[in-house]
Write an enzyme that holds these catalytic residues in place. Sequence first.
Site, mmCIF file in Angstrom:
data_model
loop_
_atom_site.group_PDB
_atom_site.id
_atom_site.type_symbol
_atom_site.label_atom_id
_atom_site.label_comp_id
_atom_site.label_asym_id
_atom_site.label_seq_id
_atom_site.Cartn_x
_atom_site.Cartn_y
_atom_site.Cartn_z
ATOM 1 N N TRP A 62 0.862 -1.178 0.000
ATOM 2 C CA TRP A 62 0.000 0.000 0.000
ATOM 3 C C TRP A 62 0.899 1.228 0.000
ATOM 4 O O TRP A 62 1.856 1.292 0.772
ATOM 5 C CB TRP A 62 -0.924 0.043 1.238
ATOM 6 C CG TRP A 62 -1.620 1.370 1.299
ATOM 7 C CD1 TRP A 62 -2.633 1.806 0.481
ATOM 8 C CD2 TRP A 62 -1.309 2.473 2.170
ATOM 9 N NE1 TRP A 62 -2.962 3.106 0.795
ATOM 10 C CE2 TRP A 62 -2.169 3.534 1.818
ATOM 11 C CE3 TRP A 62 -0.384 2.669 3.197
ATOM 12 C CZ2 TRP A 62 -2.138 4.772 2.472
ATOM 13 C CZ3 TRP A 62 -0.346 3.895 3.854
ATOM 14 C CH2 TRP A 62 -1.231 4.935 3.496
ATOM 15 N N GLU B 139 -3.025 -3.009 -2.448
ATOM 16 C CA GLU B 139 -4.176 -2.437 -1.725
ATOM 17 C C GLU B 139 -4.504 -1.046 -2.260
ATOM 18 O O GLU B 139 -3.709 -0.125 -2.151
ATOM 19 C CB GLU B 139 -3.845 -2.354 -0.225
ATOM 20 C CG GLU B 139 -4.964 -1.725 0.606
ATOM 21 C CD GLU B 139 -4.597 -1.582 2.083
ATOM 22 O OE1 GLU B 139 -3.428 -1.802 2.458
ATOM 23 O OE2 GLU B 139 -5.514 -1.230 2.865
ATOM 24 N N LYS C 269 -6.969 2.497 -2.678
ATOM 25 C CA LYS C 269 -7.600 3.422 -1.739
ATOM 26 C C LYS C 269 -8.273 4.530 -2.521
ATOM 27 O O LYS C 269 -7.841 4.863 -3.620
ATOM 28 C CB LYS C 269 -6.521 3.976 -0.813
ATOM 29 C CG LYS C 269 -7.023 4.856 0.301
ATOM 30 C CD LYS C 269 -5.992 4.965 1.403
ATOM 31 C CE LYS C 269 -6.466 5.947 2.454
ATOM 32 N NZ LYS C 269 -5.643 5.904 3.654
ATOM 33 N N ASP D 285 -9.586 -3.292 1.346
ATOM 34 C CA ASP D 285 -9.744 -2.725 2.694
ATOM 35 C C ASP D 285 -11.110 -2.051 2.693
ATOM 36 O O ASP D 285 -11.373 -1.172 1.856
ATOM 37 C CB ASP D 285 -8.602 -1.715 2.933
ATOM 38 C CG ASP D 285 -8.691 -1.022 4.287
ATOM 39 O OD1 ASP D 285 -9.800 -0.584 4.664
ATOM 40 O OD2 ASP D 285 -7.652 -0.888 4.957
ATOM 41 N N HIS E 155 -11.719 1.695 2.224
ATOM 42 C CA HIS E 155 -11.078 2.364 1.093
ATOM 43 C C HIS E 155 -11.938 2.571 -0.138
ATOM 44 O O HIS E 155 -11.431 2.691 -1.246
ATOM 45 C CB HIS E 155 -9.823 1.588 0.686
ATOM 46 C CG HIS E 155 -8.715 1.717 1.669
ATOM 47 N ND1 HIS E 155 -7.431 1.311 1.417
ATOM 48 C CD2 HIS E 155 -8.697 2.241 2.923
ATOM 49 C CE1 HIS E 155 -6.665 1.549 2.477
ATOM 50 N NE2 HIS E 155 -7.416 2.108 3.404
ATOM 51 N N HIS F 108 -8.426 -6.328 4.314
ATOM 52 C CA HIS F 108 -8.181 -5.585 5.543
ATOM 53 C C HIS F 108 -9.558 -5.264 6.077
ATOM 54 O O HIS F 108 -10.259 -4.422 5.510
ATOM 55 C CB HIS F 108 -7.440 -4.270 5.254
ATOM 56 C CG HIS F 108 -5.959 -4.405 5.310
ATOM 57 N ND1 HIS F 108 -5.119 -3.346 5.108
ATOM 58 C CD2 HIS F 108 -5.175 -5.481 5.581
ATOM 59 C CE1 HIS F 108 -3.863 -3.760 5.232
ATOM 60 N NE2 HIS F 108 -3.881 -5.059 5.518
ATOM 61 N N ASP G 101 -12.229 6.918 6.143
ATOM 62 C CA ASP G 101 -11.378 5.760 6.418
ATOM 63 C C ASP G 101 -10.736 5.931 7.793
ATOM 64 O O ASP G 101 -9.532 6.093 7.914
ATOM 65 C CB ASP G 101 -10.313 5.688 5.315
ATOM 66 C CG ASP G 101 -9.362 4.518 5.503
ATOM 67 O OD1 ASP G 101 -9.789 3.501 6.072
ATOM 68 O OD2 ASP G 101 -8.200 4.638 5.069
ATOM 69 N N ASP H 40 -10.491 3.949 10.409
ATOM 70 C CA ASP H 40 -9.844 2.813 11.064
ATOM 71 C C ASP H 40 -10.267 2.607 12.510
ATOM 72 O O ASP H 40 -9.435 2.403 13.395
ATOM 73 C CB ASP H 40 -8.314 2.910 10.925
ATOM 74 C CG ASP H 40 -7.866 2.572 9.505
ATOM 75 O OD1 ASP H 40 -7.963 1.397 9.131
ATOM 76 O OD2 ASP H 40 -7.471 3.491 8.764
ATOM 77 N N ASP I 148 -7.274 -4.278 10.100
ATOM 78 C CA ASP I 148 -6.524 -3.027 9.953
ATOM 79 C C ASP I 148 -7.278 -1.894 10.632
ATOM 80 O O ASP I 148 -8.237 -1.363 10.078
ATOM 81 C CB ASP I 148 -6.320 -2.716 8.458
ATOM 82 C CG ASP I 148 -5.478 -1.466 8.250
ATOM 83 O OD1 ASP I 148 -4.877 -0.985 9.226
ATOM 84 O OD2 ASP I 148 -5.424 -0.966 7.112
HETATM 85 C C1 RNT Z 1 -3.957 2.812 4.812
HETATM 86 C C2 RNT Z 1 -4.038 1.354 4.552
HETATM 87 C C3 RNT Z 1 -2.902 0.538 5.088
HETATM 88 C C4 RNT Z 1 -2.476 0.935 6.480
HETATM 89 C C5 RNT Z 1 -1.536 -0.042 7.148
HETATM 90 C C6 RNT Z 1 -0.879 0.534 8.345
HETATM 91 O O1 RNT Z 1 -5.094 3.495 4.499
HETATM 92 O O2 RNT Z 1 -5.242 0.854 5.017
HETATM 93 O O3 RNT Z 1 -3.221 -0.793 5.003
HETATM 94 O O4 RNT Z 1 -3.565 1.108 7.316
HETATM 95 O O5 RNT Z 1 -0.657 -0.555 6.243
HETATM 96 ZN ZN ZN Z 2 -5.511 -1.280 4.965
#
Ligand code: RNT
Ligand code: ZN
Length: 417
Positions: free
Chosen positions: A183, A224, A226, A257, A260, A284, A292, A294, A324
């Site tokens: 990523w 990955e 986004k 993810d 994303h 993720h 996003d 998290d 994640d």
């Molecule tokens: C960032 C991505 C990525 C990170 C990690 C720490 O938006 O989701 O995967 O969160 O690699």
């Molecule tokens: Zn991620």
Amino acid sequence: MTTLERYLDAKERYAAIGVDTDAALKALAAAPISMHCWQGDDVGGFDRDGALTGGIQATGNYPGKARTPEELMADIDKALSLIPGTHRINLHASYAIFKDGEFADRDELKPEHFAAWVEFAKERGLGLDFNPTYFSHPKASEFTLSSPDEDIRQFWIRHGQACIRIAEYFATELGTPSLVNIWIPDGFKDIPADRTAPRARLKDSLDQILSIDYDKSKVYVAVESKVFGIGMESYTVGSHEFYMNYAAKNDILCLLDNGHYHPTEVVSDKIPAMLLFSDKLALHVTRGVRWDSDHVVIFDDETKEIAKEIVRNNAIDRVLIGLDFFDASINRISAWVVGMRSMQKALLYALLTPNEKLAAMQNDGEFTELMVLQEELKFYPFGDVWNYFCEINHVPQKEDWFAEVKKYENEVLVNRK
Ligand code: RNT
Ligand code: ZN
């Protein structure tokens, strides 16, 4: 009633709708989840002191953040002791462990810098997954694999290659394949003048990374995508279309993810589409709140839908599940335990769903019956099956695990100043 008695009662009720609870528990026990090391220290890592960059952010200041590899490992141990089953640990390259006075920049990382993690994993029977760290580094202040500066781009290409070699070492040492997830935070704050050139450079960088000789049965490389990040609101080089096509053409994995994508897009709907075309894909699992963000994974509707798609497609082996999130506003060990247990609960919930029966209703156009049964299923004795799973895996049931976390907080975490 004992946990076993409750389970036996639940077993009968599920059997009446054609669900085999014993089979569900067996399948759940065989579903490893990759627990991300970075919840333990707010994505800090050990290779440098600077701030977290890359358009991601851990907010909060709860006491007890792990400051050293020893603390992080102890915290991971505490969390794993409260999570049923055997899992995996997901590392970032920034978690390299250097001996006294030693330092290797990201493009020079070697397996030996992760030997302590391998030892940790071996002793506990865990697999290891890996991520190159394309952020929180002076050379990542603008662009990485898509950089117009050739020296910087080459530096990050070497980093990607180094990470594949490290993951191959993990796989060889631990006897289980290692996922390397790429990523990058590259993007533009404002409307770009050229959307193509950065992606062409990223494509070439990935080609160069993958050009090294590595064992594809040991290392699964994933990309990955986004939609945007802080400071990269207008354009992301590694977009979904870019990576989905790149992965398909180059026979590597897509990592989805669920924080994303545009807010009304859901990863649960992408999984079955991807599985028709890819042997494997990676996830993720996270929880985006308005963006996003998290947040910690909970037992919410989308997590359940994601799990249902994995289970219904008989794809527990094909979907590599990782978590994640990074929440610094609450006890970090609790965050791990809630996230991991929630993902497992979602899988169990999916395994306890009479999927074939529901699919037949859909096929036969019985949409009224389908809605009725789907709603009633929500009140089946799912919790009794979950508690029994905890009991047979020797971890505390219900909310009882939290007493352990609180004790650890009072005895260990509060002393970290
Ligand atoms: C960032 C991505 C990525 C990170 C990690 C720490 O938006 O989701 O995967 O969160 O690699
Ligand atoms: Zn991620």
